[in-house]
Scaffold this motif. Structure first.
Motif, PDB file in Angstrom:
ATOM      1  N   LEU A  99       0.838  -1.193   0.000  1.00  0.00           N
ATOM      2  CA  LEU A  99       0.000   0.000   0.000  1.00  0.00           C
ATOM      3  C   LEU A  99       0.873   1.243   0.000  1.00  0.00           C
ATOM      4  O   LEU A  99       1.956   1.255   0.602  1.00  0.00           O
ATOM      5  N   ARG A 100       0.383   2.278  -0.635  1.00  0.00           N
ATOM      6  CA  ARG A 100       1.069   3.573  -0.641  1.00  0.00           C
ATOM      7  C   ARG A 100       0.094   4.604  -0.099  1.00  0.00           C
ATOM      8  O   ARG A 100      -0.984   4.839  -0.672  1.00  0.00           O
ATOM      9  N   GLY A 101       0.441   5.214   1.033  1.00  0.00           N
ATOM     10  CA  GLY A 101      -0.436   6.187   1.669  1.00  0.00           C
ATOM     11  C   GLY A 101      -0.651   7.426   0.827  1.00  0.00           C
ATOM     12  O   GLY A 101       0.291   7.943   0.220  1.00  0.00           O
ATOM     13  N   GLN A 102      -1.884   7.893   0.790  1.00  0.00           N
ATOM     14  CA  GLN A 102      -2.246   9.073   0.014  1.00  0.00           C
ATOM     15  C   GLN A 102      -2.664  10.252   0.898  1.00  0.00           C
ATOM     16  O   GLN A 102      -2.621  11.391   0.460  1.00  0.00           O
ATOM     17  N   THR A 103      -3.106   9.970   2.128  1.00  0.00           N
ATOM     18  CA  THR A 103      -3.615  11.030   2.995  1.00  0.00           C
ATOM     19  C   THR A 103      -3.201  10.814   4.454  1.00  0.00           C
ATOM     20  O   THR A 103      -2.680   9.778   4.822  1.00  0.00           O
ATOM     21  N   ARG A 104      -3.460  11.827   5.238  1.00  0.00           N
ATOM     22  CA  ARG A 104      -3.278  11.825   6.690  1.00  0.00           C
ATOM     23  C   ARG A 104      -1.849  11.457   7.093  1.00  0.00           C
ATOM     24  O   ARG A 104      -0.897  11.786   6.421  1.00  0.00           O
ATOM     25  N   ASP A 105      -1.729  10.711   8.205  1.00  0.00           N
ATOM     26  CA  ASP A 105      -0.417  10.331   8.731  1.00  0.00           C
ATOM     27  C   ASP A 105       0.330   9.345   7.833  1.00  0.00           C
ATOM     28  O   ASP A 105       1.515   9.104   8.036  1.00  0.00           O
ATOM     29  N   TYR A 106      -0.348   8.761   6.866  1.00  0.00           N
ATOM     30  CA  TYR A 106       0.274   7.766   5.985  1.00  0.00           C
ATOM     31  C   TYR A 106       0.657   8.345   4.621  1.00  0.00           C
ATOM     32  O   TYR A 106       1.132   7.622   3.755  1.00  0.00           O
ATOM     33  N   ARG A 107       0.483   9.645   4.441  1.00  0.00           N
ATOM     34  CA  ARG A 107       0.801  10.280   3.152  1.00  0.00           C
ATOM     35  C   ARG A 107       2.248   9.971   2.763  1.00  0.00           C
ATOM     36  O   ARG A 107       3.178  10.167   3.546  1.00  0.00           O
ATOM     37  N   ASP A 108       2.430   9.413   1.551  1.00  0.00           N
ATOM     38  CA  ASP A 108       3.736   9.063   0.986  1.00  0.00           C
ATOM     39  C   ASP A 108       4.495   7.978   1.754  1.00  0.00           C
ATOM     40  O   ASP A 108       5.689   7.796   1.532  1.00  0.00           O
ATOM     41  N   LEU A 109       3.792   7.240   2.618  1.00  0.00           N
ATOM     42  CA  LEU A 109       4.428   6.121   3.323  1.00  0.00           C
ATOM     43  C   LEU A 109       4.114   4.811   2.605  1.00  0.00           C
ATOM     44  O   LEU A 109       3.023   4.635   2.061  1.00  0.00           O
ATOM     45  N   ASN A 110       5.074   3.895   2.633  1.00  0.00           N
ATOM     46  CA  ASN A 110       4.859   2.540   2.132  1.00  0.00           C
ATOM     47  C   ASN A 110       4.349   1.685   3.274  1.00  0.00           C
ATOM     48  O   ASN A 110       4.785   1.843   4.416  1.00  0.00           O
ATOM     49  N   ALA A 111       3.452   0.772   2.962  1.00  0.00           N
ATOM     50  CA  ALA A 111       2.905  -0.121   3.976  1.00  0.00           C
ATOM     51  C   ALA A 111       2.739  -1.516   3.384  1.00  0.00           C
ATOM     52  O   ALA A 111       2.618  -1.681   2.170  1.00  0.00           O
ATOM     53  N   LEU A 112       2.735  -2.509   4.254  1.00  0.00           N
ATOM     54  CA  LEU A 112       2.451  -3.888   3.875  1.00  0.00           C
ATOM     55  C   LEU A 112       1.240  -4.353   4.666  1.00  0.00           C
ATOM     56  O   LEU A 112       1.043  -3.937   5.816  1.00  0.00           O
ATOM     57  N   ALA A 113       0.455  -5.229   4.050  1.00  0.00           N
ATOM     58  CA  ALA A 113      -0.726  -5.737   4.723  1.00  0.00           C
ATOM     59  C   ALA A 113      -0.885  -7.226   4.459  1.00  0.00           C
ATOM     60  O   ALA A 113      -0.569  -7.718   3.376  1.00  0.00           O
ATOM     61  N   VAL A 114      -1.382  -7.917   5.457  1.00  0.00           N
ATOM     62  CA  VAL A 114      -1.760  -9.322   5.353  1.00  0.00           C
ATOM     63  C   VAL A 114      -3.248  -9.366   5.644  1.00  0.00           C
ATOM     64  O   VAL A 114      -3.724  -8.692   6.566  1.00  0.00           O
ATOM     65  N   GLU A 115      -3.984 -10.128   4.831  1.00  0.00           N
ATOM     66  CA  GLU A 115      -5.421 -10.206   5.063  1.00  0.00           C
ATOM     67  C   GLU A 115      -5.931 -11.612   4.829  1.00  0.00           C
ATOM     68  O   GLU A 115      -5.309 -12.412   4.139  1.00  0.00           O
ATOM     69  N   ALA A 116      -7.073 -11.904   5.433  1.00  0.00           N
ATOM     70  CA  ALA A 116      -7.717 -13.210   5.291  1.00  0.00           C
ATOM     71  C   ALA A 116      -9.220 -13.014   5.402  1.00  0.00           C
ATOM     72  O   ALA A 116      -9.693 -12.071   6.043  1.00  0.00           O
TER      73      ALA A 116
END
Length: 151
Positions: free
Chosen positions: A94-111
């Motif tokens: 994920l690539r943050g677009q707004t708020r505290d995550y703007r321009d941050l890279n993130a990883l996610a695991v989901e089920a």
């Protein structure tokens, strides 16, 4: 410990491999809500790739937006629809677009699971664990609605 995990994983893969033919060779999904994202998904048998826009609420009333792309693995299909209902597990970037995550890279695991309600119309319910550098792990439900069709 490693031997037991490996044996369990191998047993799981062998027992679910028989259901392989339940998944269409090729399908396209149009996802209209959060799960996996508002966007497109291509599935080949048990593996799918998705990309789109992902809004979520880490706190009530505050929406944080991401661009999201990832892969999912599908297993334990059920039902008689051309696109079967099934469980999934996935990994996304994920690539943050707004708020505290703007321009941050993130990883996610989901089920979760995809329940095919009628023909290709499906509802999804899952949970996501999202992490980004300098941020605490976030755990959220991931409902979704979409339509899938075979090619």
């Amino acid at each position: 410990m490693f031997k037991q995990i490996f044996t369990g994983l191998l047993l799981f893969l062998v027992t679910t491999a028989q259901a392989q033919d339940r998944f269409p060779a090729h399908q396209i999904g149009l996802n209209g809500f959060r799960n996996p994202s508002i966007g497109l998904e291509y599935q080949h048998r048990r593996v799918s790739m998705h990309a789109g826009y992902y809004p979520t609420n880490f706190e009530s009333g505050v929406t944080t937006e991401f661009l999201k792309a990832g892969v999912s693995y599908w297993f334990l299909p059920w039902g008689k629809q051309p696109v079967p209902s099934a469980f999934y597990g996935g990994l996304s970037y994920l690539r943050g677009q707004t708020r505290d995550y703007r321009d941050l890279n993130a990883l996610a695991v989901e089920a979760g699971l995809r329940w095919v309600v009628w023909k290709g119309l499906n509802l999804r319910l899952g949970v996501i664990v999202l992490g980004a550098e300098g941020k605490s792990l976030q755990v959220n439900p991931t409902p979704g609605i979409g339509y899938s069709f075979t090619l």
